[in-house]
Design an enzyme around this catalytic site. Structure first.
Site, short mmCIF file in Angstrom:
data_model
loop_
_atom_site.label_atom_id
_atom_site.label_comp_id
_atom_site.label_asym_id
_atom_site.label_seq_id
_atom_site.Cartn_x
_atom_site.Cartn_y
_atom_site.Cartn_z
N ILE A 1 0.91 -1.17 0.09
CA ILE A 1 0.00 -0.10 0.02
C ILE A 1 0.83 1.13 0.00
O ILE A 1 1.61 1.38 0.86
CB ILE A 1 -0.89 0.14 1.17
CG1 ILE A 1 -1.89 -1.21 0.90
CG2 ILE A 1 -1.74 1.44 1.48
CD1 ILE A 1 -2.71 -1.62 2.15
N LEU A 2 0.55 2.24 -0.91
CA LEU A 2 1.34 3.39 -0.92
C LEU A 2 0.91 4.68 -0.18
O LEU A 2 -0.23 4.74 -0.27
CB LEU A 2 1.63 3.64 -2.62
CG LEU A 2 2.36 2.76 -3.46
CD1 LEU A 2 1.95 2.87 -4.92
CD2 LEU A 2 3.71 2.87 -3.30
N ASN B 1 -3.87 1.48 -11.34
CA ASN B 1 -3.96 0.11 -10.75
C ASN B 1 -4.64 -0.89 -11.11
O ASN B 1 -5.75 -0.48 -11.54
CB ASN B 1 -4.16 0.27 -9.23
CG ASN B 1 -4.19 -1.35 -8.44
OD1 ASN B 1 -3.08 -1.97 -8.70
ND2 ASN B 1 -5.15 -1.74 -7.81
N HIS C 1 -6.73 -4.53 -10.73
CA HIS C 1 -7.32 -5.14 -9.70
C HIS C 1 -8.20 -6.44 -10.00
O HIS C 1 -9.01 -6.12 -10.71
CB HIS C 1 -7.89 -4.20 -8.58
CG HIS C 1 -8.37 -5.03 -7.43
ND1 HIS C 1 -7.48 -5.35 -6.32
CD2 HIS C 1 -9.70 -5.47 -6.92
CE1 HIS C 1 -8.24 -5.81 -5.41
NE2 HIS C 1 -9.35 -5.94 -5.64
N ASP D 1 -6.13 6.49 -5.52
CA ASP D 1 -6.21 7.61 -4.55
C ASP D 1 -5.55 6.97 -3.41
O ASP D 1 -5.01 6.11 -3.40
CB ASP D 1 -7.48 7.94 -4.48
CG ASP D 1 -8.40 6.91 -3.95
OD1 ASP D 1 -8.15 5.98 -3.26
OD2 ASP D 1 -9.76 7.21 -3.90
N GLY E 1 -6.84 5.92 -0.43
CA GLY E 1 -7.66 4.62 0.07
C GLY E 1 -6.96 3.61 -0.70
O GLY E 1 -6.02 3.59 -1.63
N ASP F 1 -7.68 0.68 -3.28
CA ASP F 1 -8.86 0.08 -4.09
C ASP F 1 -9.97 0.95 -4.21
O ASP F 1 -11.14 0.44 -4.51
CB ASP F 1 -8.87 -1.37 -3.95
CG ASP F 1 -7.71 -2.21 -4.05
OD1 ASP F 1 -6.92 -1.74 -4.63
OD2 ASP F 1 -7.72 -3.07 -3.33
C1 GAR Z 1 -2.95 -9.50 -11.01
O1 GAR Z 1 -3.77 -10.50 -11.06
C2 GAR Z 1 -3.27 -8.15 -10.32
O2 GAR Z 1 -4.58 -7.90 -10.60
C3 GAR Z 1 -3.12 -8.43 -8.94
O3 GAR Z 1 -1.89 -9.05 -8.94
C4 GAR Z 1 -1.86 -9.92 -9.94
C5 GAR Z 1 -0.28 -9.86 -10.46
O4 GAR Z 1 -0.11 -10.78 -11.56
N1 GAR Z 1 -3.23 -7.29 -8.11
C6 GAR Z 1 -3.57 -7.46 -6.75
O5 GAR Z 1 -4.25 -8.23 -6.21
C7 GAR Z 1 -3.66 -5.80 -6.26
N2 GAR Z 1 -4.48 -5.86 -5.25
P1 GAR Z 1 0.97 -10.42 -12.45
O6 GAR Z 1 2.36 -10.29 -11.41
O7 GAR Z 1 1.27 -11.88 -13.00
O8 GAR Z 1 1.10 -9.69 -13.51
#
Ligand code: GAR
Length: 193
Positions: free
Chosen positions: A91-92, A106, A108, A140, A142, A144
């Site tokens: 978290i940034l 981002n 998600h 932002d 928060g 997500d």
């Molecule tokens: C992806 O599914 C992305 O949406 C998720 O991590 C994975 C990274 O995959 N991100 C989160 O969960 C952020 N909260 P990758 O390293 O193979 O691109």
């Protein structure tokens, strides 16, 4: 052509997909650097494509803000038009987010606002829903919660495990991230302020 810095923490499949797309001279975004908070396996993709990498480890700093300040300096060194969190799992803090407001996005693996946080795929399965998906949003202060740019649904099939479902979600992510960055580059949306 816009310049993009990608931040990752994991396998970097989204990064690899973007690197492949940006090989096409008609693709309007160039990845100028890839950063991480650890020795992420996905950094190898950047090295293969001869893209600069940097690692800024939180445990070497006395506060999250100090870590984020150094991470930000590394990002800004490359003067990106857009910064993409592609599986960046820290978290940034506000000092990082506010400095990049409007150019920080981002990806998600859920239909936000459902299933925020680090275990979105597992949480969707546990909730017993029949559909989940992918969200790309501005970041932002928060977790997500930023303005949604685009969402795509993914069906949950009977017998899906977390890893099977996550792989199916990732193949949707790869296309959606590539096309969204393309659109942001062409439309000169607020992301390029
Ligand atoms: C992806 O599914 C992305 O949406 C998720 O991590 C994975 C990274 O995959 N991100 C989160 O969960 C952020 N909260 P990758 O390293 O193979 O691109």
């Amino acid at each position: 052509m816009i310049s993009v810095v990608v931040l990752i923490s994991g396998s970097g499949s989204n990064l690899l997909s973007l690197l492949k797309k940006s090989e096409n001279p008609l693709y309007p975004a160039k990845i100028v650097a890839v950063g991480s908070d650890l020795d992420a396996p996905g950094l190898e993709h950047a090295e293969l494509y001869e893209v600069d990498t940097f690692v800024v480890r939180p445990e070497l700093f006395s506060s999250k803000e100090d870590w984020a300040k150094t991470l930000l300096a590394n990002v800004q060194h490359h003067q990106p038009d857009l910064v993409v969190l592609a599986g960046f799992m820290k978290i940034l803090p506000a000092n990082f987010v506010s400095a990049l407001k409007g150019k920080l996005i981002n990806i998600h693996p859920s239909l936000l606002p459902d299933f925020k946080g680090a275990h979105a795929v597992r949480d969707a399965l546990a909730a017993g829903v029949t559909k989940t998906g992918v969200t790309i949003h501005y970041v932002d202060e928060g977790v997500d919660t930023g303005e949604i740019i685009v969402q795509t649904e993914v069906d949950i099939e009977p017998g899906d495990t977390e890893s099977i479902l996550h792989e199916r979600i990732k193949s949707v992510e790869h296309e959606l991230l590539g096309s969204t960055i393309e659109q942001l580059a062409y439309k000169q949306k607020p992301v390029l302020r």
